[in-house]
Design a protein around this motif. Structure first.
Motif, short mmCIF file in Angstrom:
data_model
loop_
_atom_site.label_atom_id
_atom_site.label_comp_id
_atom_site.label_asym_id
_atom_site.label_seq_id
_atom_site.Cartn_x
_atom_site.Cartn_y
_atom_site.Cartn_z
N HIS A 1 14.40 -12.55 -5.56
CA HIS A 1 13.44 -12.37 -4.48
C HIS A 1 14.06 -11.63 -3.29
N TYR A 2 15.05 -10.76 -3.59
CA TYR A 2 15.68 -9.94 -2.55
C TYR A 2 16.23 -10.82 -1.43
N ASP A 3 15.96 -10.43 -0.18
CA ASP A 3 16.50 -11.24 0.92
C ASP A 3 15.64 -12.48 1.18
N GLY B 1 7.43 -9.15 -7.95
CA GLY B 1 7.14 -7.72 -7.92
C GLY B 1 6.13 -7.43 -6.83
N VAL B 2 6.12 -6.21 -6.32
CA VAL B 2 5.19 -5.89 -5.23
C VAL B 2 3.73 -5.82 -5.66
N GLY B 3 3.48 -5.94 -6.96
CA GLY B 3 2.09 -6.08 -7.42
C GLY B 3 1.56 -7.48 -7.13
N ASP C 1 0.82 -1.22 0.00
CA ASP C 1 0.00 0.00 0.00
C ASP C 1 0.86 1.27 0.00
N TYR C 2 2.19 1.09 -0.07
CA TYR C 2 3.04 2.29 -0.12
C TYR C 2 2.96 2.95 -1.49
N ILE C 3 2.45 2.20 -2.49
CA ILE C 3 2.10 2.82 -3.77
C ILE C 3 0.57 2.88 -3.75
N VAL D 1 11.60 6.91 -16.18
CA VAL D 1 11.71 5.64 -16.90
C VAL D 1 11.40 4.47 -15.95
N TYR D 2 12.01 4.51 -14.77
CA TYR D 2 11.85 3.42 -13.79
C TYR D 2 10.37 3.25 -13.39
N PHE D 3 9.72 4.36 -13.00
CA PHE D 3 8.33 4.24 -12.54
C PHE D 3 7.43 3.72 -13.66
N SER E 1 1.08 7.54 -9.43
CA SER E 1 0.95 7.29 -7.99
C SER E 1 2.33 7.07 -7.37
N GLU E 2 3.17 6.33 -8.08
CA GLU E 2 4.50 6.06 -7.55
C GLU E 2 5.39 7.30 -7.64
N GLU E 3 5.23 8.05 -8.70
CA GLU E 3 6.02 9.27 -8.87
C GLU E 3 5.72 10.25 -7.71
N ARG F 1 11.54 7.08 -1.28
CA ARG F 1 12.70 6.18 -1.14
C ARG F 1 13.49 6.11 -2.43
N ASN F 2 12.75 5.94 -3.53
CA ASN F 2 13.44 5.80 -4.81
C ASN F 2 14.15 7.10 -5.19
N PHE F 3 13.54 8.25 -4.85
CA PHE F 3 14.23 9.53 -5.09
C PHE F 3 15.49 9.60 -4.24
N ILE G 1 3.08 -5.25 -13.04
CA ILE G 1 4.17 -6.24 -12.91
C ILE G 1 5.29 -5.74 -12.00
N GLN G 2 5.36 -4.42 -11.76
CA GLN G 2 6.35 -3.85 -10.85
C GLN G 2 7.76 -4.40 -11.12
N SER G 3 8.38 -5.00 -10.10
CA SER G 3 9.80 -5.36 -10.26
C SER G 3 10.06 -6.52 -11.21
N VAL G 4 9.02 -7.22 -11.64
CA VAL G 4 9.27 -8.26 -12.65
C VAL G 4 9.84 -7.60 -13.91
N1 LIG Z 1 9.71 -4.90 -5.35
C1 LIG Z 1 9.09 -4.12 -6.21
O1 LIG Z 1 8.29 -4.56 -7.01
C2 LIG Z 1 9.39 -2.66 -6.07
C3 LIG Z 1 9.01 -1.86 -7.28
C4 LIG Z 1 8.37 -0.55 -6.95
N2 LIG Z 1 8.08 0.14 -8.17
C5 LIG Z 1 9.27 0.29 -6.06
O2 LIG Z 1 10.13 0.95 -6.56
O3 LIG Z 1 9.15 0.32 -4.89
#
Ligand SMILES: NC(=O)CC[C@H](N)C(=O)O
Length: 310
Positions: free
Chosen positions: A243-245, A261-263, A27-29, A191-193, A160-162, A167-169, A63-66
């Motif tokens: 899958h990060y950590d 991805g967080v979606g 829900d952070y996005i 580009v990233y968002f 919404s993410e922009e 954090r990303n900024f 798809i977010q991070s995928v």
């Molecule tokens: N793990 C994710 O899917 C993170 C991607 C998301 N767009 C972010 O930057 O936070």
């Protein structure tokens, strides 16, 4: 294969019904917080092009991070091995949006799948382009991979993410302070968002990953996307960092290269056999789909597809 694949996919779908809704929707996005937590789709595309699917497999999700697998593939195509001057290839052992390692490692992110690494990759994809052109190039590439012109970016998710991506900024500004981004932070994050906001169905996503299951060549279109060596190496990065950590746990339980991805989506690759996409929005504590991971664990178990043996 022990049973018919379509029957396995349907059985996984029905067995997991009682678990739907577990985990926490990102829900952070803000735009992602509205998604129904009980959605669940699964699609398996085998290297002969056959689709086996169940549930909400034809509903588009963010798809977010995928998308970071696709941008890495593009960056490697444009910059070859020099890509690795800008981003590493080691698991981070920290959260996807962590900033801690960046200071020690002077702005060079650990791998292309954590946010900092994907932001560095966006900077590489941006080379020689305006942000709008780079976003267009990424979208065209994903459509080409999935062989589907309907795939689109959800502008509301990108916006919404922009608006909330503090954090990303922070990550991007921090890297820029080390001279590790060559374009303005707003352009790189634009580009990233937008690539994170690509919306796809499980079926489309599984098709898009098929080149990774088939030595770099999409068997349904005949397009050679990358060399077999590059496909193998992207799979290795997905296995160790996708899958990060939670990458160790995912390798232990599922045993397939995968990217989450967080979606709530996960794309996984069974080399030589199939590309798989699952979607269920509830996330575990590492930000990976909880029910999606369970579905892949069951699938790998029933098919014997783990890269580590039956
Ligand atoms: N793990 C994710 O899917 C993170 C991607 C998301 N767009 C972010 O930057 O936070």
């Amino acid at each position: 294969m022990k049973d018919d694949l379509q029957a396995i996919v349907e059985d996984i779908h029905s067995k997991l019904q009682k678990r739907l809704g577990e985990g926490k929707v990102a829900d952070y996005i803000p735009q992602l917080a509205h998604v129904d937590p009980k959605k669940f789709g699964i699609a398996v595309v085998t290297v002969d092009g056959k689709v086996h699917s169940a549930g909400d497999c034809d509903e588009a999700f963010s798809i977010q991070s995928v998308s970071k697998v696709f941008t890495l593939t593009l960056a490697l195509g444009k910059h070859g091995e020099t890509t690795w001057n800008r981003v590493g290839r080691e698991p981070s052992g920290s959260a996807f949006n962590s900033i801690v390692q960046l200071e020690h490692e002077e702005g060079k992110p650990r791998n292309p799948f954590i946010n900092a690494g994907a932001i560095a990759v966006s900077d590489l994809v941006l080379a020689g382009h305006t942000p709008r052109e780079a976003i267009g190039e990424i979208l065209r590439f994903v459509r080409y991979l999935a062989d589907d012109e309907e795939i689109a970016i959800d502008p509301a998710v990108a916006k919404s993410e922009e608006a909330t991506g503090y954090r990303n900024f922070a990550l991007a500004n921090f890297m820029r302070s080390f001279g590790k981004l060559t374009h303005p932070v707003e352009h790189v994050l634009g580009v990233y968002f937008h690539h994170c906001a690509i919306a796809m169905t499980c079926t489309q996503l599984a098709r898009a990953g098929l080149f990774l299951a088939a030595n770099g060549c999409n068997p349904t279109t005949g397009h050679t996307v990358v060399s077999s060596q590059r496909a193998r190496r992207i799979n290795a990065l997905m296995l160790t960092c996708g899958h990060y950590d939670g990458s160790g746990e995912f390798a232990y339980r599922v045993g397939l290269p995968g990217k989450s991805g967080v979606g709530g989506g996960i794309m996984a690759v069974a080399p030589g056999r199939a590309s798989i996409a699952v979607w269920s929005p509830g996330l575990n504590h590492n930000g990976n789909s909880l029910v999606g991971s369970l579905a892949l664990e069951m699938l790998a178990d029933r098919t014997g597809w783990s890269v580590f043996g039956h």
